[in-house]
Design a protein around this motif. Structure first.
Motif, short mmCIF file in Angstrom:
data_model
loop_
_atom_site.label_atom_id
_atom_site.label_comp_id
_atom_site.label_asym_id
_atom_site.label_seq_id
_atom_site.Cartn_x
_atom_site.Cartn_y
_atom_site.Cartn_z
N GLU A 170 0.85 -1.19 0.00
CA GLU A 170 0.00 0.00 0.00
C GLU A 170 0.88 1.23 0.00
N GLY A 171 0.26 2.39 -0.13
CA GLY A 171 1.01 3.64 -0.09
C GLY A 171 1.29 4.19 -1.47
N PHE A 172 2.17 5.16 -1.52
CA PHE A 172 2.46 5.86 -2.77
C PHE A 172 3.87 6.38 -2.69
N VAL A 173 4.28 7.06 -3.73
CA VAL A 173 5.67 7.51 -3.85
C VAL A 173 6.19 8.11 -2.54
N GLY A 174 7.36 7.65 -2.13
CA GLY A 174 7.95 8.18 -0.91
C GLY A 174 7.51 7.46 0.35
N TYR A 222 -3.98 8.56 -12.40
CA TYR A 222 -2.84 8.54 -11.48
C TYR A 222 -3.19 7.92 -10.13
N SER A 223 -4.39 7.33 -10.01
CA SER A 223 -4.84 6.70 -8.77
C SER A 223 -4.80 7.66 -7.59
N ALA A 224 -5.09 8.92 -7.80
CA ALA A 224 -5.04 9.88 -6.70
C ALA A 224 -6.25 9.81 -5.77
N PRO A 225 -7.48 9.63 -6.27
CA PRO A 225 -8.61 9.58 -5.33
C PRO A 225 -8.75 8.19 -4.70
N SER A 226 -9.18 8.18 -3.44
CA SER A 226 -9.48 6.91 -2.78
C SER A 226 -10.53 7.16 -1.70
N ASN A 266 -5.31 12.32 -2.93
CA ASN A 266 -3.95 12.40 -2.45
C ASN A 266 -3.21 13.50 -3.22
N PRO A 267 -2.84 14.59 -2.54
CA PRO A 267 -2.25 15.72 -3.25
C PRO A 267 -0.92 15.37 -3.90
N VAL A 268 -0.28 14.31 -3.42
CA VAL A 268 1.02 13.94 -3.99
C VAL A 268 0.85 13.29 -5.35
N LEU A 269 -0.22 12.54 -5.50
CA LEU A 269 -0.40 11.81 -6.75
C LEU A 269 -1.14 12.63 -7.79
#
Lengths: 66, 937, 59
Positions: free
Chosen positions: B599-603, B879-883, B897-900
């Protein structure tokens, strides 16, 4: 009809069409001036509401490109 | 960036080189030139345009192409009338910025650097010395590079397909392959240039796209080499769908037809018949050559070259030259396509950085941040700066009128016009005005935000304003330049654009760029040669690595391979690599381990690893996917039923084990494309032609009397691997070509192993009796679906991972923070897998080195009160930003997710509840622009 | 290798390979000198019309 000039509002994607419109300038291509460009981040941002509202404001045509 | 510069001398050693450079004068002050092009308009001297491969002329003062970087003009001193004869001076008189400076002199520079990366590129083979092709004497015989310009919208014909001699639209075009490649008779380039088959197919397909179906395109070839990712499909489509003709023949003569501009081509077709055809145009697929001045430079630098004049490297160190601290990438490493060059260049960056990691960040500077003025709640106070751009805008648009008009608009507190708004002194004035007039919004009416928005935003930041309180009105590129003949309407349009920008900027809010810590650890998935290489590179740059391997040993497929194409022993080098990994305290190896969940995202990734049922959770910032591939287990050619039939890797195993039986063999055959290039698996496995030839030569070494047959469809020994093919033919290895619809047959006749095949030269069925058959089996990716879903990446129809960009992002995924290397990307030989392992590490380091990522300000934000939890945004976002929110008062609603988020606005437009805003391009802001149109329409 | 390691790299050639290498190095925290013989960077790729196998514009 001959002196009628349509008013066009265009929504251009920042990454492609907007850049292309800039390039048209760099190449000094000449085109009629009755077009107004609104820059959007991506045509995905385009909403039917924008098109309708532009038409309601008096535009004769709406061009979305991206 | 040092343009117009050449390296003269390099002294010193790795870590501390001293480089002497010569910088040639541009005769134009870069800081003043605004690229308006007036100098070129007035320049009386016409010169052949090298950028357009000499098909048209340019002026002596020029910019190479419209999108050039830096976009600054340059005077060609050899042709400028002023610099050669002392008269003219037109450009100096006309330049509105005073940028022309004839007094500039050649400068000599000395720089100290830690390492050097050479990327000097190639030149196309010049076919004019081969008079057989009539290239020099006939206008309609062009090189592929010239044809590329003819097809290009920015080329001499503006993309209209027309031949040079009479501007006629061609009806029949022929391509000749291998001009200046694979040829030692007419030129000295024995190597294959690797890319020409693909570019010829591309040009033929695009030409047909331009001209329609009645254009006949014929490609004359020896072997079609479409060995790259998705290349074979492209070839099949060109042949079967687009209707490009492929003729397996070397043309024997080209005769200009008198009285017309056409050419007659004579060749022998596959059935042995002499055929004559008339073509309108001939395109020569010219190969790569290292330019002589580069050869000289490399010699001066003490860098060893190969016989083809490329830099010599080892398979296990593919971007390092023979001199420590000097690395290479691109075509100097051998003829290669763009993705391979991009892989090499990241690999070279990784190597060049690794030896300097102790001095990282020692010479780079970080800017100091200026505290931001609070503007929320204040009424807008807008400043409008109208640019004249010399006469580029002011020559058409009445700038003063636009300025005065702007002053009448609501909330506008300050207006002015500038000769050049972008010049440094105007920027300083602008910053002062913002502060002294307490402006809180800024509009610049000038060129285009595409090039100048960052510059003006920087000025806002310097004066304490949030950079998103800014808008540009494009009154040059999209106004004065394109409506030259209608100043009145152009002025009106400029006013409209300014009004629209003012009404939008009044609604702009300061936006925050969220900052996010990057976990400094890495995960590498797969302990094969590319995963091992990635791990070592990352550890070498100072990062901790978790290396996960499914099996109980490190090494992957390389454990099965005897030698590389360059003849290096794999096992010794591989064990050294494994030892390096095992002894590196920054690398933690997990054997017999699989990833259960991610799970998670960049960083900020988190994965659960399972080692023999025991689970462990790890956190990391970046992930490198190096899951490899394996060999197909064939179900044809009597494999399994006859122990004399082996796969390539099984033969390698016998070589590794020094099996004494091998030297006793009297005759052996290799069957190529077993499972590759077939309808079910329409890709080329890239390595097998070279590998079989290499093994055939090894067998010859054991027993020079051995009869060896290689049954193939096209021999694809790309680059300098071609030498092996040549050596094999010289040593008497027999090559027999077969077609997919006429595959060889293996039979057991009373214990004798027999191959039945139709010989392509004799055109007769032949029967070959052999003691050993080796099947060059396809390379198969494992089932990558689960891993793909963990990282939200995709796999292609063949099962290989899909990279971010086929050309420019081969070693990374579209998902930020996830990288790719090795066979998981596409079949490739060891040297390329190692290069890509380094490249993936390099790309990962660029992220890790930042320590923090700044998100962009113009992103989407959901108001959970309005969200109806329909999930459309989640499915639509690339970019799979919303969840979905999983806890708290808004559980079940969606967050972004503001990063994605990349701020494309797709979710905003698709949200049926109107719950999503896109900051900076919000509904009210765009509507403000639309409403401001009212007067215009 | 000499003791005083310098934290800068020179990239010679401003084509696609040189540019990629320079960006990677700069992002990794090294000062980069990108040296190009011509007046602008971009190399051969800028001269291409389309690229295989996706037929993307090369620009």
């Amino acid at each position: 009809m001959s002196d009628w000039e349509p008013k066009i509002v265009s929504f251009l994607c920042n990454w492609c069409s907007y850049g292309a419109a800039d390039l048209a300038g760099v190449s000094r291509m000449q085109y009629p001036s009755n077009i107004r460009v609104i820059r959007i981040p991506c045509t995905g941002r385009m909403s039917p509401k924008f098109a309708l509202s532009a038409l309601r404001e008096g535009a004769d045509g709406v061009w979305v490109s991206g | 960036m040092l343009t117009l510069s050449e390296v003269k001398q390099v002294t010193g050693d790795a870590g501390n080189f001293e480089v002497n450079l010569i910088q040639h004068p541009r005769y134009i002050d870069e800081s003043k030139c605004i690229a308006c092009g007036m100098c070129a308009e007035k320049c009386p001297k016409k010169v052949v345009d090298v950028y357009n491969t000499g098909l048209v002329n340019r002026k002596a003062v020029y910019v190479e192409y419209a999108q050039a970087v830096p976009l600054k003009y340059c005077i060609d001193a050899e042709n400028c009338l002023y610099l050669t004869k002392g008269k003219c001076g037109n450009c100096e008189n006309i330049c509105p910025a005073g940028a022309i400076d004839y007094t500039q002199k050649e400068k000599s520079l000395t720089l100290n650097v830690g390492s050097i990366v050479l990327a000097p590129g190639f030149k196309s083979f010049d076919p004019s010395k081969l008079d057989f092709y009539n290239y020099a004497s006939h206008k309609n015989v062009v090189t592929a590079a010239e044809f590329e310009r003819i097809l290009s919208a920015s080329g001499p014909t503006m993309g209209h397909l027309a031949r040079i001699s009479d501007k006629k639209e061609p009806k029949k075009i022929a391509w000749f392959q291998c001009v200046g490649s694979r040829d030692v008779n007419k030129c000295d380039n024995a190597y294959c240039s690797s890319v020409c088959c693909m570019y010829a197919i591309k040009e033929a397909a695009i030409a047909k796209e331009h001209a329609g179906d009645d254009l006949d395109c014929a490609i004359f070839y020896m072997d079609i080499r479409t060995h790259g990712k998705d290349f074979e499909r492209y070839y099949n489509d060109a042949k079967d769908k687009t209707g490009v003709r492929f003729i397996n023949s070397r043309v024997h003569s080209v005769l200009p037809i008198h009285g017309s501009d056409d050419l007659e081509v004579r060749y022998v077709d596959e059935s042995g018949k002499l055929i004559s055809e008339i073509f309108d145009m001939i395109v020569l697929s010219t190969g790569f050559e290292t330019p002589p001045e580069v050869v000289e430079l490399l010699n001066d630098l003490d860098v060893d070259l190969t016989e083809g004049n490329f830099a010599k490297t080892s398979a296990f160190n593919p971007v390092a030259t023979s001199r420590d601290g000097i690395y290479i990438c691109g075509a100097i490493a051998g003829p290669r396509d763009i993705p391979q060059s991009v892989v090499d260049s990241s690999a070279a960056a990784s190597d060049a950085g690794e030896i300097l990691s102790s001095a990282r960040n020692s010479l780079t500077t970080v800017k100091e941040a200026i505290p931001e003025t609070q503007v929320v709640g204040d009424p807008p106070k807008i400043g409008v700066f109208v640019c004249k751009c010399g006469i580029n805008i002011a020559g058409v648009v009445d700038v003063e009128a636009v300025r005065d008009y702007a002053a009448t608009l609501p909330y506008v507190e300050y207006v002015c016009d500038n000769l050049y708004t972008c010049s440094q002194d105007t920027q300083d004035i602008m910053a002062d005005v913002i502060k002294s007039k307490n402006l809180n919004r800024v509009v610049v009416a000038a060129c285009t935000p595409k090039t100048h928005e960052p510059l003006f935003q920087e000025t806002l930041l310097c004066s304490g304003l949030n950079k998103y309180l800014f808008e540009m009105a494009n009154i040059r590129n999209q106004d004065s330049w394109v409506h030259k003949n209608n100043p009145e309407l152009a002025t009106k349009k400029a006013m409209d654009l300014v009004r629209m920008a003012v009404s939008k900027v009044a609604l702009m809010e300061p936006l925050e760029e969220a900052e996010l810590e990057i976990n400094q650890e890495a995960l590498v998935i797969g302990g094969g040669i590319s995963g091992l290489t990635s791990s070592i590179s990352l550890a070498g740059q100072g990062y901790n690595v978790n290396l996960v391997e499914k099996s109980d040993v490190l090494g992957g497929q390389a454990l099965n391979i005897y030698k590389t194409a360059s003849g290096e022993y794999v096992q010794e080098n591989l064990s050294a690599l494994i030892k390096k990994v095992e002894s590196n305290e920054k690398i933690k190896v997990y054997l017999k381990t699989e990833i259960v969940s991610t799970e998670g995202f960049v960083g900020n990734f988190k994965s659960v690893l399972s080692t023999g049922g025991e689970e462990k959770s790890i956190e990391y910032g970046v992930s490198i996917v190096a899951t490899g591939a394996s060999a197909l287990e064939p179900d044809e050619y009597n494999y399994k039923t006859d122990e004399r039939v082996l796969t390539s890797l099984e033969l390698d195993r016998k070589f590794i084990d020094k099996d004494p039986e091998l030297s006793k063999i009297n005759s052996a055959a290799f069957i190529q494309c077993v499972g590759s290039r077939e309808p079910g698996r329409p890709y080329c496995s890239r390595v097998c032609c070279t590998h079989s030839i290499e093994n055939a030569l090894e067998l010859k070494k054991l027993n020079p009397e051995m009869n060896i047959y290689i049954l193939y469809r096209d021999i694809r020994t790309f680059g300098e691997r071609e030498y092996l093919y040549k050596e094999a033919r010289n040593k008497g290895i027999i090559f027999i070509k077969y077609k997919l619809d006429n595959k060889p047959e293996v039979v057991n006749k009373d214990g004798r192993l027999i191959i039945n095949i139709v010989d392509h030269v004799l055109r007769q069925p032949v029967e070959i009796e052999v003691d050993l058959i080796t099947l060059a089996t396809a390379i198969l990716p494992p089932d990558n679906q689960q891993l793909a879903s963990f990282y939200k990446v995709s796999v292609n129809d063949d099962g290989f991972f899909v990279e971010k960009h086929a050309k420019l992002g081969p070693s990374e995924f579209a998902t930020d923070g996830v990288f790719l290397c090795g066979l998981a990307h596409y079949p490739k030989p060891i040297e390329e897998a190692i290069a890509q392992g380094k490249a993936a590490a390099s790309r990962a380091v660029t992220l890790l080195a930042k320590k923090k990522i700044n998100t962009i300000g113009t992103i989407a934000k959901i108001n959970p009160m309005n969200c109806s939890s329909c999930g459309v945004c989640i499915s639509i976002c690339p970019y799979s930003a919303p969840s979905y929110i999983e806890e708290g008062p808004f559980t079940g609603k969606v967050k972004i997710n503001p990063v994605l988020c990349k701020g494309c606005g797709l979710c905003v437009a698709s949200c049926r509840s109107g719950a999503i805003n896109l900051k900076g391009f919000d509904n009210d802001q765009i509507f403000a622009q639309i409403y401001a149109l009212k007067e215009a329409v | 290798m000499s003791k005083d390691v310098i934290g800068s790299v020179m990239v010679i050639g401003g084509g696609i390979a040189g540019m990629r290498s320079a960006i990677d190095l700069a992002d990794a925290g090294y000062y980069v000198y990108l040296v190009e013989k011509k007046p602008s960077i971009g190399g051969v790729m800028s001269q291409l019309d389309k690229t295989f196998p996706t037929n993307d514009c090369a620009m």
